[in-house]
Enzyme design. Structure first.
Site, PDB file in Angstrom:
ATOM      1  N   CYS A 220       0.849  -1.196   0.000  1.00  0.00           N
ATOM      2  CA  CYS A 220       0.000   0.000   0.000  1.00  0.00           C
ATOM      3  C   CYS A 220       0.887   1.250   0.000  1.00  0.00           C
ATOM      4  O   CYS A 220       0.643   2.191  -0.758  1.00  0.00           O
ATOM      5  CB  CYS A 220      -0.929  -0.023   1.215  1.00  0.00           C
ATOM      6  SG  CYS A 220      -2.020   1.393   1.268  1.00  0.00           S
TER       7      CYS A 220
ATOM      8  N   CYS B 162      -6.333  -2.391   6.288  1.00  0.00           N
ATOM      9  CA  CYS B 162      -7.387  -1.396   6.162  1.00  0.00           C
ATOM     10  C   CYS B 162      -8.678  -1.953   5.554  1.00  0.00           C
ATOM     11  O   CYS B 162      -9.761  -1.541   5.916  1.00  0.00           O
ATOM     12  CB  CYS B 162      -6.873  -0.221   5.355  1.00  0.00           C
ATOM     13  SG  CYS B 162      -5.965  -0.685   3.907  1.00  0.00           S
TER      14      CYS B 162
END
Ligand SMILES: Nc1ncnc2c1ncn2[C@@H]1O[C@H](COP(=O)(O)OP(=O)(O)OP(=O)(O)O)[C@@H](O)[C@H]1O
Length: 378
Positions: free
Chosen positions: A101, A207
């Site tokens: 990410c 997330c």
């Protein structure tokens, strides 16, 4: 002279809120930008097009009187982070999506939009890390390489997740919280009236997995079940499972999968993606769980100059395979394109797919490589 423009990634959490405040206080031209990386509506876990995080991020920007924008990277996140994550779990590998990410989204797609759409000179995030250019780039020097160091709060240090960022990305980055402790950050948030974000629980783990949802149930929605055996190292079968993606090296095996009981519990020591077998051992401190030598791919180094392993004496190289573990001293040897790593202390639950991140004794993060195979255990 033009005031430098800083785009700050606003997650809706306390760290980015306080970063935005500190940037504004230093006199930068600050713009807050929230990324939407996961489509909860599409997934069916929310009816609301705007998330709580987004509205919290917007409220902080309103309070600071800085512009706020939202950008959508759902497609990029899906392709570059999530699909790779799924592919690895299907193969029984434990990857850390936060590293991808950072690499593909926060320091790549986000940097690009910040520069091209918002004309940013620098891009800030609330990561706990520091650099040789200073928390606000006050000591930058275009002719020098930038170096990455641990954040001052050892419990929050996030350099582990930043181990694959490049020189170019780091040179545009700012980490306003690098020299602060988390407790100081929370205190500033309360003082400045960011009560809503200050009281939010720490964002944990990945997330895209909703907080309430259990990780294994989440994986089952995306990976087809594929049954296999649970065996001991001597080949004896002790149970059955529905997919190797449900297992992680070092974790206790749930009794519902097992035909045998053990007072000490059975733990995953190997995952064989070819046969589909989970190899178990008895007891959480079984020697098979402790790696004494493992192979990693050629690391990506933060420095563009010489291979740092060659320029530092071996006694100064430390490695860590999990963010929360203290770095341990290790010996490294090149074998063709890969590196074999011999930690001075055997490392429990070393798993293919994890990152092995290298540090110096002076808290400099040098970069990291992905663990390919465990070569020896105790
Ligand atoms: N959805 C998002 N949009 C914009 N920036 C983000 C987003 N998620 C994370 N970031 C940026 O990356 C930084 C580190 O993200 P991480 O997920 O580790 O959160 P964190 O340390 O809990 O920070 P925070 O308290 O700001 O959520 C954040 O402080 C923020 O600057």
């Amino acid at each position: 002279m033009k005031i430098p423009r800083v785009v700050i990634g606003m997650s809706g959490g306390v760290d980015s809120a306080v970063s935005a405040f500190l940037l504004k206080r230093r006199g930068f031209d600050v713009i807050g930008v929230h990324m939407v990386n996961w489509d909860s509506q599409e997934e069916g876990t929310s009816n609301c097009p705007r998330s709580k995080d987004e509205s919290d991020a917007r409220n902080v920007c309103d309070k600071l009187n800085i512009p706020f924008h939202t950008v959508n990277f759902v497609k990029e996140y899906w392709n570059d982070v999530f699909l790779r994550f799924l592919e690895n779990y299907k193969m029984g590998r434990t990857v850390v999506p936060d590293i991808d990410c950072n690499h593909f989204i926060k320091f790549s797609a986000f940097h690009k939009v910040a520069q091209e759409r918002f004309d940013a000179d620098f891009i800030a995030t609330g990561h706990y890390a520091t650099t040789s250019f200073g928390d606000f780039q006050q000591s930058r020097n275009a002719s020098e390489e930038i170096r990455l160091f641990s954040g001052r709060d050892p419990l929050k240090d996030q350099t582990f997740f930043l181990c694959t960022v490049t020189q170019e990305q780091l040179k545009r980055a700012m980490f306003p919280l690098g020299s602060l402790q988390k407790t100081e950050v929370k205190r500033i948030a309360e003082q400045e009236g960011f009560h809503e974000v200050a009281k939010k629980p720490e964002s944990m783990g990945i997330c895209f997995v909703g907080k309430k949802k259990r990780f294994s149930e989440f994986l089952d929605e995306y990976i087809e079940p594929k049954s296999g055996k649970i065996v001991l190292k001597n080949g004896k079968k002790i149970g059955n499972h529905h997919g190797i993606h449900q297992f992680t090296i070092g974790k206790r095996i749930n009794g519902t999968y097992l035909e045998e009981r053990s007072h000490f519990g059975f733990f995953v020591s190997e995952i064989n993606s070819e046969t589909g077998d989970i190899v178990a051992c008895e007891g959480s401190h079984h020697p098979n769980l402790y790696a004494t030598r493992f192979l990693i791919n050629r690391p990506s180094w933060i420095s563009n100059s010489d291979d740092p392993l060659k320029s530092h004496p071996p006694s100064e190289i430390l490695c860590r395979i999990q963010r929360t573990h203290p770095p341990v001293s290790c010996l490294v040897e090149y074998s063709d394109e890969n590196l074999s790593v011999i930690p001075r202390i055997p490392l429990r639950a070393t798993a293919p797919g994890q990152m092995c991140v290298f540090y110096t004794t002076k808290n400099e993060c040098l970069g990291g490589g992905e663990i390919l195979r465990i070569l020896d255990t105790l």
